[in-house]
Design a protein around this motif. Structure first.
Motif, short mmCIF file in Angstrom:
data_model
loop_
_atom_site.label_atom_id
_atom_site.label_comp_id
_atom_site.label_asym_id
_atom_site.label_seq_id
_atom_site.Cartn_x
_atom_site.Cartn_y
_atom_site.Cartn_z
N HIS B 109 0.90 -1.01 -0.02
CA HIS B 109 -0.01 0.04 -0.13
C HIS B 109 0.93 1.19 -0.05
O HIS B 109 0.46 2.23 -0.75
N SER B 235 -15.45 -8.89 0.51
CA SER B 235 -14.18 -9.10 1.14
C SER B 235 -14.32 -10.03 2.26
O SER B 235 -15.62 -10.60 2.68
N PRO B 302 -9.36 -1.90 -1.02
CA PRO B 302 -9.55 -1.22 0.20
C PRO B 302 -10.87 -0.74 0.44
O PRO B 302 -11.49 -0.80 1.45
N ARG B 305 -13.27 -3.31 1.11
CA ARG B 305 -13.13 -3.86 2.67
C ARG B 305 -13.60 -3.14 3.68
O ARG B 305 -14.41 -3.35 4.63
N THR B 339 -10.80 5.13 -2.75
CA THR B 339 -9.97 4.00 -2.62
C THR B 339 -8.75 4.31 -2.05
O THR B 339 -8.05 3.56 -1.06
N ALA B 342 -9.14 4.75 1.67
CA ALA B 342 -9.33 3.69 2.37
C ALA B 342 -8.07 3.01 2.62
O ALA B 342 -7.49 2.34 3.53
N ARG B 343 -7.30 2.95 1.66
CA ARG B 343 -6.03 2.26 1.56
C ARG B 343 -4.75 2.93 2.32
O ARG B 343 -4.26 2.15 3.14
N GLU B 346 -5.88 1.64 5.95
CA GLU B 346 -5.54 0.28 5.69
C GLU B 346 -3.98 0.38 6.22
O GLU B 346 -3.35 -0.45 6.86
N GLU B 383 -7.06 -11.66 2.31
CA GLU B 383 -7.34 -9.90 1.71
C GLU B 383 -5.93 -9.73 1.24
O GLU B 383 -4.98 -9.31 2.10
#
Lengths: 165, 484
Positions: B109, B235, B302, B305, B339, B342-343, B346, B383
């Motif tokens: 990531h 997911s 991401p 999820r 995204t 979200a990434r 994460e 994942e």
């Protein structure tokens, strides 16, 4: 006593894809020779491909030789000089080039090690963990070449060629 | 005269891709297709090999995410050797694998955001490509570029410590792991000198999330609307609904948040998931059976999820998750560019989990492998950075693999990526007669959000040119551009 340059030999490629593993096998074989000669100023590295963190790794060296499999129009192997400015015209991918890494070393760490790329001709790229016979011959020639250069680091620059596209 | 615009290969995407955009005589987009050359021969390649070789063999598939394949294969083989479906390993075995996997998530990531995405955000998607790259970031935002390098390196060191080596790691074996984490390895990762320590990674990960939120605030129109479209999301989630990259049950929701797959045991995934074949591409299109080919496609990764999970089990990431969810009033987020948000959350979660695991004495345990009653078939899901990864193996009485089925994350995102390209084509290319740099990169930005990784692990010199061709309906090349 003259201080030995800090040399990094960095092979890359996927050894699970036949001749793409030339760089990795090269490093394995060179390690045996370095150990037998008790040469301590040469560090070895290998990975599936080059990546951005390698900029930090090479920034700590005086001389760097990247080793990769090649499908270019060469007979067996050749050495080219890596120039940082090349990275400006290439497109970026997860796998980056030696010139890109050198450029990053310049920009991020103000370090510009003398950098070369050893191209070793490969032929097959299937899902096998073994080199082809022809690639192995090229590998051995390239190994002999690099061993001589390691013993005389100032000679690297005298053996650079340009690859014709 | 109708025209077809071809862009190939897609830059800053692993392997090769080609985009074709068909225009009618009035310049309207009539059809778009993302062609990805995905090698499907790997499943046949492993047939006949002893099953215990699979976790190492599958790393030949990809030099980008070998750890994900390594662990997914090991999870499938856990079932075969009778070590359970993700919850039967020893504490040391499971936690070592988790550490390896969260190290992989962290580094992958990080690389994607700092190397591939930050240039687009910092310079704009229509900026000169000579500066729109990581070198450009290094020149204008050196601290950010240095952080990206160090974070990536840290993740790689976590993998090396757990998998045993960088290339063809052997850490995960059927039923467990082949090494624990030594005190020396732990201390190096936990309290390493200078900036290479777990606390610094958490701090920088938080900084990256904050950077994105600031960018979003100033550029909300672009971030909220670029390539936005409703979709289903799929997911793994932990049994209690928590975000979990390593193990869980399979859950999917539609674009409004209604559950489609209700936390199913993934050993039975074939009852719920199928793959459609289309004649113009080798890459299949997975879909949920109960909704059919037309409506059952889904996103993974991401964005998906954070749409399927109920909460994130680490405090800083949970706080950011709450801010993220509040932006859509708790409903699923269908904004493509989110995204990246979200990434980054994460990444923060991964950093927190890595730090927690490093402080867990179970990692120094010596009970590494679980043994049980052997069966002949197993499925392993996890994942991966790019989304849900499926590995399925069946063995014969001689312990040889006789069947393998892999559904990789990028294949799961095939339909969404095609829809993203379609969005950009309609919004940027309708009525246009030539491809500008900005248009071309807009297509790439829409695909790049999914961080696709193609099954092409050879990177020999000279294999990756960038070529752009403009082709009319008679297949005449109107224009062609090629970069080195």
């Amino acid at each position: 006593m003259q201080l030995q340059p800090k040399i990094l030999i960095y092979g890359y490629g996927n050894p699970g894809r036949q001749d793409d593993g030339l760089g990795s096998v090269f490093v394995d074989l060179l390690k045996k020779w370095l150990d037998s000669k008790s040469i301590e100023n040469v560090e070895l590295e290998n990975d599936y491909q080059l990546n951005i963190e390698d900029a930090l790794t090479i920034s700590e060296k005086d001389l760097v030789v990247f080793v990769d499999a090649s499908i270019e129009n060469i007979d067996d192997y050749c050495l080219t000089r890596v120039e940082a400015e090349d990275s400006k015209i290439e497109f970026s991918m997860h796998a980056v080039s030696a010139s890109f890494i050198l450029d990053m070393s310049n920009q991020l760490y103000d370090k510009d090690p003398e950098t070369y790329l050893l191209h070793i001709k490969g032929y097959e790229w299937d899902y096998k963990e073994e080199l082809t016979n022809k690639a192995t011959i090229n590998l051995n020639k390239a190994l002999d070449f690099i061993k001589k250069r390691i013993l005389d680091p100032l000679s690297f620059k005298d053996h650079v060629i340009e690859i014709m596209e | 005269m109708s025209r077809k615009i071809t862009i190939e290969p897609v830059t800053r995407v692993e392997g090769h891709g080609k985009v074709t955009i068909h225009l009618d005589s009035e310049g309207n987009v009539t059809q778009t297709r993302l062609h990805i050359v995905e090698f499907r021969g790997f499943e046949r390649f492993v047939q006949g090999r002893p099953y215990w070789e699979a976790p190492v063999l599958v790393q030949r598939l990809c030099g980008i995410c070998p750890v994900s394949h390594h662990l997914a294969a090991a999870k499938a083989l856990d079932v075969i050797v009778g070590a359970g479906t993700g919850n039967g390993l020893t504490a040391t075995g499971e936690k070592m694998r988790r550490l390896m996997h969260y190290g992989q998530m962290f580094q992958s990531h990080t690389l994607h955001f700092f190397h591939l995405v930050s240039p687009d955000l910092l310079f704009g998607i229509d900026a000169d490509p000579a500066i729109r790259n990581i070198i450009g970031v290094a020149l204008k935002h050196k601290d950010l570029a240095v952080q990206g390098v160090m974070m990536r390196k840290y993740g790689q060191e976590v993998i090396k410590a757990t998998a045993g080596k960088k290339i063809h790691g052997t850490g995960a074996i059927p039923g467990g792991i082949n090494k624990n984490l030594s005190i020396k390895e732990r201390d190096l990762l936990l309290n390493g000198g200078d900036m290479m320590n777990a606390d610094k990674m958490v701090e920088w990960a938080q900084g990256a999330v904050d950077f994105f939120k600031g960018y979003h605030k100033a550029n909300s129109n672009f971030i909220d609307n670029f390539a936005k479209f409703p979709s289903n999301h799929l997911s793994l989630v932990r049994k209690d609904g928590a975000l979990d990259f390593y193990h869980g049950v399979l859950r999917s929701v539609d674009f409004e948040g209604n559950k489609i797959l209700h936390d199913i045991d993934y050993q039975g995934y074939l009852d719920y998931i199928a793959e459609e074949v289309r004649p113009w591409t080798y890459m299949k299109f997975p879909f949920m059976k109960e909704m059919g080919e037309d409506n059952g496609w889904y996103r993974v990764g991401p964005l998906a999820r954070l749409n399927t999970c109920d909460f994130i089990p680490s405090p800083l990431a949970q706080k950011e998750f709450e801010i993220y969810k509040a932006y859509t009033n708790g409903k699923p987020n269908n904004m493509c560019m989110h995204t990246h948000w979200a990434r980054l959350i994460e990444i923060l979660h991964s950093a927190e989990i890595i730090r927690d695991l490093l402080n867990d004495p179970d990692l120094q345990g010596n009970d590494l492998v679980t043994k049980g009653t052997k069966t002949n078939e197993g499925v392993g899901l996890l994942e991966a950075p790019r989304g849900t990864l499926f590995h399925h193996y069946r063995i014969n009485d001689n312990d040889q693999i006789e069947m393998a089925n892999l559904i990789v994350s990028t294949t799961n995102n095939n339909e969404p990526m095609n829809r993203s390209v379609n969005y950009v084509a309609k919004n940027y290319m309708t009525g246009q007669k030539e491809i500008t740099e900005g248009m071309m990169n807009a297509v790439e930005v829409s695909i790049r959000a999914y961080d696709p990784c193609l099954s092409c692990a050879t990177h020999a010199l000279g294999k990756m040119p960038l070529e752009i061709s403009l082709i009319d309906s008679d297949d005449n090349i109107i224009d062609k551009k090629k970069s080195k």
